[in-house]
Design an enzyme around this catalytic site. Structure first.
Site, PDB file in Angstrom:
ATOM      1  N   GLY A 177     -27.769  25.451  11.712  1.00  0.00           N
ATOM      2  CA  GLY A 177     -27.624  24.280  11.812  1.00  0.00           C
ATOM      3  C   GLY A 177     -26.413  23.719  12.297  1.00  0.00           C
ATOM      4  O   GLY A 177     -26.021  22.853  11.744  1.00  0.00           O
ATOM      5  N   ALA A 178     -25.632  24.513  13.070  1.00  0.00           N
ATOM      6  CA  ALA A 178     -24.339  24.248  13.290  1.00  0.00           C
ATOM      7  C   ALA A 178     -24.044  22.701  14.120  1.00  0.00           C
ATOM      8  O   ALA A 178     -22.958  22.497  13.950  1.00  0.00           O
ATOM      9  CB  ALA A 178     -23.597  25.306  14.491  1.00  0.00           C
ATOM     10  N   TYR A 203     -24.078  17.269  11.010  1.00  0.00           N
ATOM     11  CA  TYR A 203     -22.819  16.307  10.568  1.00  0.00           C
ATOM     12  C   TYR A 203     -22.263  17.213   9.522  1.00  0.00           C
ATOM     13  O   TYR A 203     -20.916  17.139   9.751  1.00  0.00           O
ATOM     14  CB  TYR A 203     -23.713  14.988   9.996  1.00  0.00           C
ATOM     15  CG  TYR A 203     -22.958  14.351   9.134  1.00  0.00           C
ATOM     16  CD1 TYR A 203     -21.694  13.849   9.596  1.00  0.00           C
ATOM     17  CD2 TYR A 203     -23.331  13.855   7.719  1.00  0.00           C
ATOM     18  CE1 TYR A 203     -20.783  12.918   8.719  1.00  0.00           C
ATOM     19  CE2 TYR A 203     -22.591  12.919   7.085  1.00  0.00           C
ATOM     20  CZ  TYR A 203     -21.382  12.464   7.528  1.00  0.00           C
ATOM     21  OH  TYR A 203     -20.657  11.812   6.647  1.00  0.00           O
ATOM     22  N   ILE A 204     -22.857  17.719   8.502  1.00  0.00           N
ATOM     23  CA  ILE A 204     -22.188  18.465   7.636  1.00  0.00           C
ATOM     24  C   ILE A 204     -21.737  19.917   8.015  1.00  0.00           C
ATOM     25  O   ILE A 204     -20.501  20.100   7.661  1.00  0.00           O
ATOM     26  CB  ILE A 204     -22.773  18.826   6.198  1.00  0.00           C
ATOM     27  CG1 ILE A 204     -23.397  17.273   5.557  1.00  0.00           C
ATOM     28  CG2 ILE A 204     -22.039  19.229   4.953  1.00  0.00           C
ATOM     29  CD1 ILE A 204     -24.564  17.171   4.528  1.00  0.00           C
ATOM     30  N   ALA A 217     -29.284  24.243   8.015  1.00  0.00           N
ATOM     31  CA  ALA A 217     -30.316  23.615   8.882  1.00  0.00           C
ATOM     32  C   ALA A 217     -31.664  22.880   8.284  1.00  0.00           C
ATOM     33  O   ALA A 217     -32.200  23.706   7.478  1.00  0.00           O
ATOM     34  CB  ALA A 217     -30.846  24.389  10.045  1.00  0.00           C
ATOM     35  N   LYS A 257     -36.933  18.871   0.570  1.00  0.00           N
ATOM     36  CA  LYS A 257     -35.870  19.645  -0.269  1.00  0.00           C
ATOM     37  C   LYS A 257     -36.008  20.246  -1.430  1.00  0.00           C
ATOM     38  O   LYS A 257     -35.846  21.423  -1.489  1.00  0.00           O
ATOM     39  CB  LYS A 257     -34.542  18.457  -0.421  1.00  0.00           C
ATOM     40  CG  LYS A 257     -33.986  17.769   0.651  1.00  0.00           C
ATOM     41  CD  LYS A 257     -33.348  18.683   1.921  1.00  0.00           C
ATOM     42  CE  LYS A 257     -32.355  19.442   1.694  1.00  0.00           C
ATOM     43  NZ  LYS A 257     -32.026  20.533   2.585  1.00  0.00           N
ATOM     44  N   PRO A 284     -25.743  17.939  -2.664  1.00  0.00           N
ATOM     45  CA  PRO A 284     -25.028  16.783  -2.548  1.00  0.00           C
ATOM     46  C   PRO A 284     -25.691  15.522  -2.584  1.00  0.00           C
ATOM     47  O   PRO A 284     -27.122  15.251  -2.379  1.00  0.00           O
ATOM     48  CB  PRO A 284     -24.555  16.821  -1.249  1.00  0.00           C
ATOM     49  CG  PRO A 284     -25.172  18.244  -0.731  1.00  0.00           C
ATOM     50  CD  PRO A 284     -26.069  18.628  -1.559  1.00  0.00           C
ATOM     51  N   VAL A 341     -23.997  11.807   1.730  1.00  0.00           N
ATOM     52  CA  VAL A 341     -23.083  12.305   2.319  1.00  0.00           C
ATOM     53  C   VAL A 341     -22.307  11.044   3.272  1.00  0.00           C
ATOM     54  O   VAL A 341     -22.969  10.569   3.977  1.00  0.00           O
ATOM     55  CB  VAL A 341     -23.215  13.679   2.906  1.00  0.00           C
ATOM     56  CG1 VAL A 341     -21.663  14.067   3.632  1.00  0.00           C
ATOM     57  CG2 VAL A 341     -23.536  14.664   2.027  1.00  0.00           C
ATOM     58  N   TYR A 395     -26.946   7.493 -12.019  1.00  0.00           N
ATOM     59  CA  TYR A 395     -25.860   8.244 -11.891  1.00  0.00           C
ATOM     60  C   TYR A 395     -26.161   9.878 -12.014  1.00  0.00           C
ATOM     61  O   TYR A 395     -27.201  10.425 -12.159  1.00  0.00           O
ATOM     62  CB  TYR A 395     -25.257   8.020 -13.261  1.00  0.00           C
ATOM     63  CG  TYR A 395     -25.215   6.647 -13.175  1.00  0.00           C
ATOM     64  CD1 TYR A 395     -23.926   5.795 -12.676  1.00  0.00           C
ATOM     65  CD2 TYR A 395     -26.129   5.389 -13.826  1.00  0.00           C
ATOM     66  CE1 TYR A 395     -23.663   4.363 -12.385  1.00  0.00           C
ATOM     67  CE2 TYR A 395     -25.653   4.156 -13.852  1.00  0.00           C
ATOM     68  CZ  TYR A 395     -24.758   3.722 -13.326  1.00  0.00           C
ATOM     69  OH  TYR A 395     -24.585   2.215 -13.108  1.00  0.00           O
TER      70      TYR A 395
HETATM   71  P1  NAP Z   1     -28.168  16.755  10.494  1.00  0.00           P
HETATM   72  O1  NAP Z   1     -26.816  16.277  11.185  1.00  0.00           O
HETATM   73  O2  NAP Z   1     -29.246  16.103  11.122  1.00  0.00           O
HETATM   74  O3  NAP Z   1     -28.393  18.154  10.547  1.00  0.00           O
HETATM   75  C1  NAP Z   1     -29.469  18.787  10.610  1.00  0.00           C
HETATM   76  C2  NAP Z   1     -29.406  20.311  11.277  1.00  0.00           C
HETATM   77  O4  NAP Z   1     -30.618  20.653  11.025  1.00  0.00           O
HETATM   78  C3  NAP Z   1     -29.090  19.753  12.777  1.00  0.00           C
HETATM   79  O5  NAP Z   1     -28.190  21.030  13.254  1.00  0.00           O
HETATM   80  C4  NAP Z   1     -30.431  20.242  13.660  1.00  0.00           C
HETATM   81  O6  NAP Z   1     -30.276  20.656  14.840  1.00  0.00           O
HETATM   82  C5  NAP Z   1     -31.138  21.329  12.645  1.00  0.00           C
HETATM   83  N1  NAP Z   1     -32.438  21.565  12.574  1.00  0.00           N
HETATM   84  C6  NAP Z   1     -33.449  20.656  12.437  1.00  0.00           C
HETATM   85  N2  NAP Z   1     -34.626  21.149  12.601  1.00  0.00           N
HETATM   86  C7  NAP Z   1     -34.370  22.267  13.228  1.00  0.00           C
HETATM   87  C8  NAP Z   1     -35.135  23.659  13.959  1.00  0.00           C
HETATM   88  N3  NAP Z   1     -36.448  23.162  13.626  1.00  0.00           N
HETATM   89  N4  NAP Z   1     -34.589  24.740  14.158  1.00  0.00           N
HETATM   90  C9  NAP Z   1     -33.261  24.707  14.038  1.00  0.00           C
HETATM   91  N5  NAP Z   1     -32.265  23.777  13.739  1.00  0.00           N
HETATM   92  C10 NAP Z   1     -33.016  22.589  13.169  1.00  0.00           C
HETATM   93  O7  NAP Z   1     -28.054  16.526   9.161  1.00  0.00           O
HETATM   94  P2  NAP Z   1     -27.024  16.515   8.027  1.00  0.00           P
HETATM   95  O8  NAP Z   1     -26.853  15.400   7.338  1.00  0.00           O
HETATM   96  O9  NAP Z   1     -25.653  17.307   8.561  1.00  0.00           O
HETATM   97  O10 NAP Z   1     -27.764  17.447   7.126  1.00  0.00           O
HETATM   98  C11 NAP Z   1     -27.465  18.728   6.789  1.00  0.00           C
HETATM   99  C12 NAP Z   1     -28.349  19.535   5.665  1.00  0.00           C
HETATM  100  O11 NAP Z   1     -27.712  18.772   4.388  1.00  0.00           O
HETATM  101  C13 NAP Z   1     -29.524  19.308   5.690  1.00  0.00           C
HETATM  102  O12 NAP Z   1     -30.151  20.519   4.846  1.00  0.00           O
HETATM  103  C14 NAP Z   1     -29.748  17.952   4.781  1.00  0.00           C
HETATM  104  O13 NAP Z   1     -31.060  18.034   3.967  1.00  0.00           O
HETATM  105  C15 NAP Z   1     -28.751  18.113   3.619  1.00  0.00           C
HETATM  106  N6  NAP Z   1     -28.239  17.112   3.101  1.00  0.00           N
HETATM  107  C16 NAP Z   1     -27.765  15.999   3.457  1.00  0.00           C
HETATM  108  C17 NAP Z   1     -27.054  15.040   2.865  1.00  0.00           C
HETATM  109  C18 NAP Z   1     -26.694  13.778   3.724  1.00  0.00           C
HETATM  110  O14 NAP Z   1     -26.462  12.721   3.052  1.00  0.00           O
HETATM  111  N7  NAP Z   1     -26.237  13.951   4.928  1.00  0.00           N
HETATM  112  C19 NAP Z   1     -27.247  14.918   1.568  1.00  0.00           C
HETATM  113  C20 NAP Z   1     -27.804  15.853   0.901  1.00  0.00           C
HETATM  114  C21 NAP Z   1     -28.246  17.230   1.688  1.00  0.00           C
HETATM  115  P3  NAP Z   1     -30.635  20.099  16.190  1.00  0.00           P
HETATM  116  O15 NAP Z   1     -29.061  19.482  16.398  1.00  0.00           O
HETATM  117  O16 NAP Z   1     -31.017  20.630  17.168  1.00  0.00           O
HETATM  118  O17 NAP Z   1     -31.637  19.004  15.634  1.00  0.00           O
END
Ligand code: NAP
Length: 354
Positions: free
Chosen positions: A14-15, A18-19, A88, A171, A195, A198, A316
């Site tokens: 999932g390069a 955002y994270i 991802a 999740k 997390p 974020v 919390y």
């Molecule tokens: P994000 O920017 O939406 O990243 C999601 C990634 O998953 C993107 O690279 C997306 O690729 C990929 N993805 C989705 N469906 C896919 C598929 N079918 N095949 C291949 N890749 C796929 O979100 P993020 O906030 O960085 O989240 C990254 C991780 O952190 C997730 O596991 C999320 O649940 C977890 N997380 C996030 C937060 C937060 O607040 N942001 C908090 C806790 C946990 P595309 O660019 O091709 O769509």
């Protein structure tokens, strides 16, 4: 104790995310070779920021195409890797149509497919899965059942489903699957990063992360007439990236780690933004009472059940393990919120006023 070598490539799934952008940046700056998977290699706009970062660092970036829903998709990218960071997974708050196809299938089948590839790749010794605090509780009201008035790593979300809190369900189902698959073998160990919400600047304007959705609502008028009394655990994106790297490389890292700096209400987040950007943006000035938000909830993409169980309950999180074992020191998230809003303005995602 698993000792990590530093010469093998590290896989990040999932390069484009955002994270993931920050994880890859930090790894490249430390000189690692990163195997990065993207869903579509022809969509260079979604990963050109990574290529640019790679060109300025001592690390090396190799891009691979892989889809969470395709069984053997990650095999090629994983070749020779000792560490796999599986990030991802869709993070969509209200912005989805079908919870099963849009959230749960990619999370659960994706984790299964990635870990089946791990099982086929003899070089892999450690897997870091990006889980969430959403795996530790289902609704804010669950805080009333905790002993210390905080969610901890020993807590699990037992109430979410495809119908209620589907992102939370995606999740916890994926994290449970990861632990089940880890326990069924002995070659690789698993560390889960959990997390809270974020925040902080993104390295790319193209992410669809729910984090952007949350900060964006402070600039698009959604919160002008008030915000419900809701609390969020918050953490900076650069800290979350650092936690992943510590989890990947620290020999003693094990189990789950809640990654959280502090709790803030939506109103406090709005106040932080107004203090910095002034009154020209539609930041919230008051609390919208629960009954009013419940009445209007469907217009904002929330169910009335969600409002009943999540509005009015301060939550919390205990992130002590991350400080003791991963050496985490958390940034001030007020600054992260301001930097995030500024980046969305600079990238044209929030319209500049005045
Ligand atoms: P994000 O920017 O939406 O990243 C999601 C990634 O998953 C993107 O690279 C997306 O690729 C990929 N993805 C989705 N469906 C896919 C598929 N079918 N095949 C291949 N890749 C796929 O979100 P993020 O906030 O960085 O989240 C990254 C991780 O952190 C997730 O596991 C999320 O649940 C977890 N997380 C996030 C937060 C937060 O607040 N942001 C908090 C806790 C946990 P595309 O660019 O091709 O769509």
């Amino acid at each position: 104790m698993t000792m990590m070598t530093t010469t093998a490539p590290i896989l990040v799934t999932g390069a484009t995310g955002y994270i993931a952008g920050w994880v890859i940046k930090q790894l490249l700056e430390q000189g690692y070779t990163v195997h990065a998977t993207v869903r579509d290699l022809t969509k260079s706009s979604s990963f050109q920021h990574l290529e640019q970062i790679a060109s300025q660092t001592s690390g090396a970036l190799m891009l691979f195409q892989a889809n969470l829903l395709e069984e053997d998709s990650f095999d090629e990218a994983m070749k020779d890797c000792e560490i796999v960071i599986h990030m991802a997974s869709p993070f969509l708050v209200t912005n989805f149509k079908d919870p099963i196809t849009d959230l749960i299938d990619p999370a659960l089948k994706g984790t299964t497919n990635v870990l089946n590839s791990v099982n086929r790749t003899d070089t892999v010794k450690r897997v870091v899965v990006t889980s969430s605090i959403a795996s530790t509780y289902g609704d804010a009201v669950d805080i009333l059942k905790t002993e210390q008035n905080q969610f901890e790593e020993s807590h699990w979300n037992t109430t979410s489903s495809a119908e209620h809190q589907p992102y939370f369900y995606s999740k916890v189902a994926a994290e449970r699957k990861a632990w089940d698959m880890q326990k069924a073998q002995s070659r690789w160990d698993l560390v889960c990063i959990n997390p809270s919400l974020v925040v902080g600047p993104s390295l790319t304007p193209s992410t669809q992360s729910g984090s952007v959705e949350v900060i964006q609502q402070f600039g698009n008028g959604m919160t002008l007439f008030g915000v419900p009394p809701m609390w969020n655990g918050l953490v900076d994106v650069r800290d979350v990236a650092h936690a992943h790297i510590q989890a990947a490389l620290h020999p003693k890292a094990h189990g789950r780690y809640i990654i959280n700096a502090k709790t803030m209400t939506l109103l406090e987040m709005g106040k932080t933004l107004r203090q910095h950007f002034g009154g020209r943006y539609p930041f919230p000035r008051m609390i919208a009472p629960k009954f009013l938000f419940k009445l209007l909830a469907p217009l904002f993409g929330y169910t009335r059940k969600f409002v009943d169980l999540n509005v009015g309950y301060p939550i919390y999180f205990n992130a002590e393990r991350s400080k003791q074992e991963l050496g985490m020191q958390y940034r001030d998230v007020e600054t992260s919120i301001i930097e995030h809003f500024q980046q969305l303005l600079d990238d044209g995602i929030i319209k500049k006023c005045g």
